[in-house]
Scaffold this active site. Structure first.
Site, PDB file in Angstrom:
ATOM      1  N   HIS A 142      40.237  42.513  38.311  1.00  0.00           N
ATOM      2  CA  HIS A 142      41.742  42.029  37.948  1.00  0.00           C
ATOM      3  C   HIS A 142      42.263  42.962  37.064  1.00  0.00           C
ATOM      4  O   HIS A 142      41.743  43.259  36.019  1.00  0.00           O
ATOM      5  CB  HIS A 142      41.534  40.677  37.277  1.00  0.00           C
ATOM      6  N   CYS A 143      43.515  43.509  37.487  1.00  0.00           N
ATOM      7  CA  CYS A 143      44.210  44.428  36.637  1.00  0.00           C
ATOM      8  C   CYS A 143      45.199  43.681  36.056  1.00  0.00           C
ATOM      9  O   CYS A 143      46.269  43.021  36.246  1.00  0.00           O
ATOM     10  CB  CYS A 143      44.871  45.342  37.726  1.00  0.00           C
ATOM     11  N   VAL A 144      45.090  43.857  34.621  1.00  0.00           N
ATOM     12  CA  VAL A 144      46.016  43.524  33.727  1.00  0.00           C
ATOM     13  C   VAL A 144      47.288  44.145  33.704  1.00  0.00           C
ATOM     14  O   VAL A 144      48.412  43.403  33.250  1.00  0.00           O
ATOM     15  CB  VAL A 144      45.503  43.431  32.172  1.00  0.00           C
TER      16      VAL A 144
ATOM     17  N   ASN B  39      48.839  42.174  36.427  1.00  0.00           N
ATOM     18  CA  ASN B  39      48.953  40.881  36.335  1.00  0.00           C
ATOM     19  C   ASN B  39      48.388  40.143  37.498  1.00  0.00           C
ATOM     20  O   ASN B  39      48.954  39.187  37.903  1.00  0.00           O
ATOM     21  CB  ASN B  39      50.016  40.337  35.789  1.00  0.00           C
ATOM     22  N   ASN B  40      47.444  40.946  38.181  1.00  0.00           N
ATOM     23  CA  ASN B  40      47.284  40.268  39.671  1.00  0.00           C
ATOM     24  C   ASN B  40      45.759  40.720  39.931  1.00  0.00           C
ATOM     25  O   ASN B  40      45.323  41.890  39.421  1.00  0.00           O
ATOM     26  CB  ASN B  40      48.123  40.704  40.723  1.00  0.00           C
TER      27      ASN B  40
END
Length: 303
Positions: A180-182, A185-186
């Protein structure tokens, strides 16, 4: 040491602990992670309990739930770098007759990066639903080591297909889950991994291009000013030839924002390039970040 300093030190240790646990999922705590945790526990004795609870709730909301804060920070950093490049470096280089295409290349890369960012953040990463569960479950076979057959996701109440994982941020299971890549945001999964790879590549190329142009500008300024052929007087009144440290100090005093930006983008280029190479290695070996970390814990490699 005053109360604010204690609180900042405590906050730093908590953030470091979370960062170490986030980048090492599924692995036993290493010596560094244990040391940071113990130091955080020691500091907790001098930090009020109520403040600790507020800090923990804020950090949990920031690092364990979907939030646009890092997206806003990402946009702000890009705006700051490109604002400084436009108003300082671009026009100086234009006066020095740099090639126009070279000066416009960072903007072209920015346009491509924005497109990849939108695709990466808005595209379906491969969310597993009851309607597509049967078809996705047939794509990859269970290896019996990293992925076991018959494991039920307690949140989604479905059997996990091979190479999938439940994302606690988005509260969904994702097909061929990577991470999950902050910053977008996805989740990064089977359906948007290619966009993330291009996003990371264009971001690395942007930082590298700005760093090269800025360094070339400063070198050109040094050559035109003939400062390397000069000398300076030290505190004792002795004359010395210009050295590299003196030259860096001179450039920093003359162009402080440009030199600071150059240092930032060089560091950013090195970090992003290392991470992009790691993702290229994963792509060539048919792995995801999740599988790579899990394979380290199981002492095996997944192909």
């Amino acid at each position: 040491m005053d109360f604010l300093t204690l609180f900042l030190v405590y906050l730093w240790f908590v953030l470091a602990t979370i960062a170490l646990l986030c980048i090492c999922p599924g692995r036993k705590e290493g010596f560094l992670a244990r040391s940071v945790t113990r130091a955080s526990q020691v500091l907790s004795f001098v930090i009020p309990t109520q403040l600790q609870r507020v800090t923990q709730r804020a950090l949990h909301r920031l690092f364990h739930t979907r939030s646009c804060l890092f997206v806003v920070l990402h946009i702000a950093l890009q705006a700051a770098v490109y604002g400084e490049y436009t108003w300082e470096v671009f026009f100086y280089c234009w006066d020095l007759q740099f090639h126009l295409f070279l000066l416009l290349l960072p903007y072209l890369l920015l346009a491509g990066n924005i497109g990849c960012f939108i695709l990466c953040s808005r595209a379906d990463p491969g969310v597993i639903t009851k309607s597509n569960h049967a078809s996705l479950a047939k794509i990859y076979a269970y290896d019996g080591v990293l992925f076991q057959k018959g494991i039920i996701c307690p949140t989604c109440n479905m059997e996990k297909p091979a190479r999938s994982k439940h994302c606690s941020f988005c509260s969904v299971c994702v097909h061929r889950f990577d991470h999950h890549c902050v910053w977008v945001n996805n989740c990064i999964g089977a359906f948007n991994a290619k966009y993330f790879f291009l996003y990371l590549f264009t971001l690395t190329a942007m930082a590298a291009t700005i760093a090269i142009i800025t360094a070339a500008f400063l070198i050109q300024v040094v050559l035109l000013s003939n400062v390397m052929h000069g000398s300076y007087m030290d505190d004792r009144g002795q004359e010395h030839a210009v050295e590299i440290l003196f030259l860096i100090q001179h450039l920093f005093l003359t162009f402080p924002r440009i030199v600071f930006m150059l240092g930032f983008v060089i560091l950013l280029t090195l970090v992003l390039d290392a991470y992009w190479c790691f993702n290229l290695y994963l792509a060539l070996t048919n792995q995801t970040s999740n599988e790579w970390y899990k394979s380290r814990g199981y002492g095996c490699s997944h192909h």
